[in-house]
Design a protein around this motif. Structure first.
Motif, PDB file in Angstrom:
ATOM      1  N   PRO A 189      24.460  14.864  42.046  1.00 43.20           N
ATOM      2  CA  PRO A 189      24.778  14.954  40.615  1.00 43.20           C
ATOM      3  C   PRO A 189      25.433  13.697  40.050  1.00 43.20           C
ATOM      4  O   PRO A 189      25.486  13.531  38.823  1.00 43.20           O
ATOM      5  CB  PRO A 189      25.758  16.139  40.545  1.00 43.20           C
ATOM      6  N   TYR A 190      25.914  12.818  40.942  1.00 40.21           N
ATOM      7  CA  TYR A 190      26.714  11.671  40.509  1.00 40.21           C
ATOM      8  C   TYR A 190      26.157  10.325  40.962  1.00 40.21           C
ATOM      9  O   TYR A 190      26.732   9.286  40.665  1.00 40.21           O
ATOM     10  CB  TYR A 190      28.142  11.801  41.071  1.00 40.21           C
ATOM     11  N   LEU A 191      25.020  10.339  41.665  1.00 42.43           N
ATOM     12  CA  LEU A 191      24.572   9.144  42.380  1.00 42.43           C
ATOM     13  C   LEU A 191      24.130   8.025  41.441  1.00 42.43           C
ATOM     14  O   LEU A 191      23.271   8.216  40.589  1.00 42.43           O
ATOM     15  CB  LEU A 191      23.429   9.523  43.318  1.00 42.43           C
ATOM     16  N   GLY A 192      24.759   6.837  41.641  1.00 42.46           N
ATOM     17  CA  GLY A 192      24.359   5.652  40.889  1.00 42.46           C
ATOM     18  C   GLY A 192      23.297   4.877  41.640  1.00 42.46           C
ATOM     19  O   GLY A 192      22.140   4.800  41.220  1.00 42.46           O
ATOM     20  N   TYR A 193      23.665   4.307  42.786  1.00 41.67           N
ATOM     21  CA  TYR A 193      22.677   3.685  43.666  1.00 41.67           C
ATOM     22  C   TYR A 193      23.158   3.760  45.102  1.00 41.67           C
ATOM     23  O   TYR A 193      24.237   4.315  45.384  1.00 41.67           O
ATOM     24  CB  TYR A 193      22.336   2.256  43.241  1.00 41.67           C
ATOM     25  N   VAL A 194      22.347   3.257  46.029  1.00 39.51           N
ATOM     26  CA  VAL A 194      22.585   3.439  47.456  1.00 39.51           C
ATOM     27  C   VAL A 194      22.679   2.078  48.133  1.00 39.51           C
ATOM     28  O   VAL A 194      21.805   1.216  47.939  1.00 39.51           O
ATOM     29  CB  VAL A 194      21.449   4.262  48.108  1.00 39.51           C
ATOM     30  N   GLN A 195      23.727   1.888  48.933  1.00 42.13           N
ATOM     31  CA  GLN A 195      23.857   0.680  49.749  1.00 42.13           C
ATOM     32  C   GLN A 195      23.366   0.990  51.161  1.00 42.13           C
ATOM     33  O   GLN A 195      23.883   1.909  51.805  1.00 42.13           O
ATOM     34  CB  GLN A 195      25.309   0.212  49.816  1.00 42.13           C
ATOM     35  N   VAL A 196      22.382   0.206  51.619  1.00 45.02           N
ATOM     36  CA  VAL A 196      21.890   0.335  52.986  1.00 45.02           C
ATOM     37  C   VAL A 196      22.403  -0.835  53.814  1.00 45.02           C
ATOM     38  O   VAL A 196      22.724  -1.907  53.286  1.00 45.02           O
ATOM     39  CB  VAL A 196      20.354   0.396  53.028  1.00 45.02           C
TER      40      VAL A 196
END
Length: 267
Positions: A189-196
């Motif tokens: 519900p809150y996800l901005g982006y993902v760091q891999v």
């Protein structure tokens, strides 16, 4: 999904060189480390900001986010300095045409989890209104005192404002014992982006080439694809903190190919 990398992997590199790496290896965006060691940080003036934005625009590369170091859950009697830090980051992001600002929790051991949640939510709630006026979203990274999706989402839920979200750092949620599906369920519900990223193991977090370590990258991409999430994957290669790390510039091409393959396999 769009792909980016963080300038943490190429500390102090001039913007023209950063953009050359992005365009050469097919990355859509760059996450800028907002620190005085770097060419872009809150201390630069309007001319430098306009110039940086123009360079990104000319190269066709997006400024994914401004990665700041404000610690919104840090214990302190006065919220003002932390909120001011966040506002400075928001101003920089807006001037660069970026949608996101990264902040850390930094709750420490001096307060309970409930107190840290409340401190962070209070400060982020104030910052959210300012960020909304500037068209920027402030993202709390899964890190240190709030390293899991469950912990970071508690804070975002308390804030309850669309201009506050969470940045999913897959290393920290894994180190916190969460499986990718559980992290996504908490953060969606809150996800901005993902760091891999990738590392050798829980006791050795020296950055490795993507796919060369133990982090569940394939599972993370599969979860995101299955759920129809269509945001950004940003490779944060923490070379700034590890002298033994191989240069990121020589790894970007293979990293781009691996992420592309994982996305194709998950489609």
């Amino acid at each position: 999904m769009k792909l980016a990398f963080s300038t943490l992997g190429v500390p102090g590199l001039p913007l023209d060189d950063v953009l050359r790496l992005a365009t050469t290896h097919g990355y859509h965006g760059v996450e800028l480390r907002a620190h005085p060691e770097e060419p872009v940080h809150p201390g630069i003036g309007p001319k430098e900001r306009a110039d940086a934005a123009a360079r990104f625009g000319a190269a066709g590369v997006e400024v994914l986010g401004v990665a700041g170091y404000a610690r919104v859950a840090a214990p302190a009697d006065d919220d003002g300095p932390v909120i001011d830090q966040v506002r400075e980051l928001v101003d920089l992001a807006a001037d660069l045409g970026s949608s996101y600002v990264r902040v850390f929790p930094g709750g420490g051991d001096e307060q309970s989890a409930e107190e840290a949640d409340a401190t962070a939510a209070r400060r982020l709630g104030v910052a959210a209104e300012y960020a909304a006026d500037r068209g920027v979203r402030v993202l709390l990274e899964t890190h240190d005192s709030h390293r899991t999706g469950a912990a970071a989402s508690r804070v975002a839920g308390l804030v309850g404002h669309r201009n506050v979200g969470v940045l999913w750092d897959v290393m920290h949620t894994w180190l916190g014992g969460e499986q990718p599906s559980a992290s996504y369920a908490a953060l969606s519900p809150y996800l901005g982006y993902v760091q891999v990223k990738d590392i050798a193991g829980p006791d050795d977090t020296t950055p490795l080439a993507l796919g060369a370590g133990v982090l569940p990258l394939a599972e993370c991409v599969e979860v995101l694809s299955r759920e129809g999430w269509d945001g950004w994957l940003c490779w944060e290669y923490e070379a700034r903190w590890y002298e033994s790390a191989a240069p990121l510039s020589g790894l970007l091409g293979a990293g781009r190919e691996l992420l592309g393959r994982l996305l194709n396999e998950s489609a």
